[in-house]
Design a protein around this motif. Structure first.
Motif, PDB file in Angstrom:
ATOM      1  N   LYS A 135       4.285  34.960  34.944  1.00  0.00           N
ATOM      2  CA  LYS A 135       3.435  36.078  35.350  1.00  0.00           C
ATOM      3  C   LYS A 135       3.206  36.975  34.149  1.00  0.00           C
ATOM      4  N   ASP A 191     -11.904  34.829  30.529  1.00  0.00           N
ATOM      5  CA  ASP A 191     -11.568  33.809  31.531  1.00  0.00           C
ATOM      6  C   ASP A 191     -12.481  32.585  31.462  1.00  0.00           C
ATOM      7  N   PRO A 209      -1.406  33.197  36.235  1.00  0.00           N
ATOM      8  CA  PRO A 209      -2.159  33.756  37.374  1.00  0.00           C
ATOM      9  C   PRO A 209      -2.433  35.248  37.218  1.00  0.00           C
ATOM     10  N   GLY A 210      -3.641  35.641  37.585  1.00  0.00           N
ATOM     11  CA  GLY A 210      -4.026  37.048  37.543  1.00  0.00           C
ATOM     12  C   GLY A 210      -4.836  37.405  36.304  1.00  0.00           C
ATOM     13  N   LYS A 262      -7.946  34.388  45.454  1.00  0.00           N
ATOM     14  CA  LYS A 262      -7.198  34.115  44.219  1.00  0.00           C
ATOM     15  C   LYS A 262      -7.498  35.133  43.129  1.00  0.00           C
TER      16      LYS A 262
END
Length: 264
Positions: A135, A191, A209-210, A262
């Motif tokens: 994370k 991204d 993720p994120g 998501k």
């Protein structure tokens, strides 16, 4: 009685105004012409760009072509300079802008967007199978690479915990080479760009993720073309529901990034 009549008159006027606005004829016009003309910058992989054969390809290209197919109209692509793209739209040089356009408050003053179909922004890329960094908060004390002069430079400052070192590179490919060689722990990158690299080199990298920053992409229309925007939105919603957008996403990004659940 006069007050009641005045109120009824006002309500009737409001109803007629709303009806006229809703029935603007924009979709009917496009259907009659049989063509939806879309403005884009044709050098934005993987959203929309030219391949080695000069063909226009990309995530946005596939999505828009499928919308056109479902609406029974042809898609005509109109490359244009990005710095004047909204002026060109409002000058009626094309019907919409579909090219990974970030929805911002300033832009919403000039155009009307669909709901976001992709959440872009800055993300952290790590080596495939990485166990230490699961994370964004895990990047505390990490060695981070960024492209000099890019949005990633500022995005690093928004990480949950400060990295030990931030190295600036001439371009993203060089930063990713250092990541692969374990001279970096992560590369902060746009991204869409990051996923493009990942799809072309499967098994080498993955994204934590994120998003560090969030920049939603939407399709832009002239504000008065409500019916046309609604027709495209309804079709896009259907493509999300039946899995078509997920299929297109997996083709270009290696995974489904069209699910709003998501994006949190």
């Amino acid at each position: 009685m006069k007050k009641i009549l005045a109120i009824l008159s006002s309500l009737l006027l409001l109803t007629l105004t709303v009806s006229a606005f809703a029935a603007d004829g924009s979709f009917k016009r496009v259907k009659k012409e049989g063509t939806l003309t879309i403005g884009l910058d044709d050098a934005f992989p993987p959203m929309g760009y030219r391949n080695d054969k000069g063909q226009l390809v990309g995530f946005d290209i596939d999505a828009a072509e499928e919308v056109g197919k479902r609406l029974g109209i042809k898609i005509k692509w109109q490359p244009t300079a990005w710095d004047g793209v909204m002026h060109a739209l409002n000058s009626k040089k094309f019907d919409c802008i579909w090219n990974g356009m970030t929805i911002t408050e300033d832009r919403k003053k000039e155009v009307a967007f669909t709901k976001p179909y992709k959440m872009d922004g800055q993300v952290a890329v790590v080596r495939f199978g990485e166990k230490k960094f699961k994370k964004l908060a895990d990047l505390k004390g990490a060695k981070v690479g960024v492209q000099k002069g890019s949005s990633a430079v500022e995005a690093v400052k928004k990480l949950p915990a400060a990295p030990a070192e931030v190295r600036e590179y001439e371009d993203n490919p060089k930063a990713l080479l250092d990541l692969e060689s374990k001279r970096l722990d992560t590369v902060v990158i746009d991204d869409a760009t990051g996923r493009d690299f990942i799809s072309k080199r499967p098994g080498k990298f993955q994204i934590i993720p994120g998003n560090i920053t969030k920049e939603p992409f939407g399709v832009a229309f002239r504000k008065e073309d409500v019916e046309l925007r609604q027709a495209v939105q309804k079709t896009l919603d259907g493509m999300v529901k039946d899995g078509t957008m997920a299929k297109i996403s997996k083709k270009w990004f290696g995974e489904d990034i069209t699910n709003p659940k998501k994006w949190k």
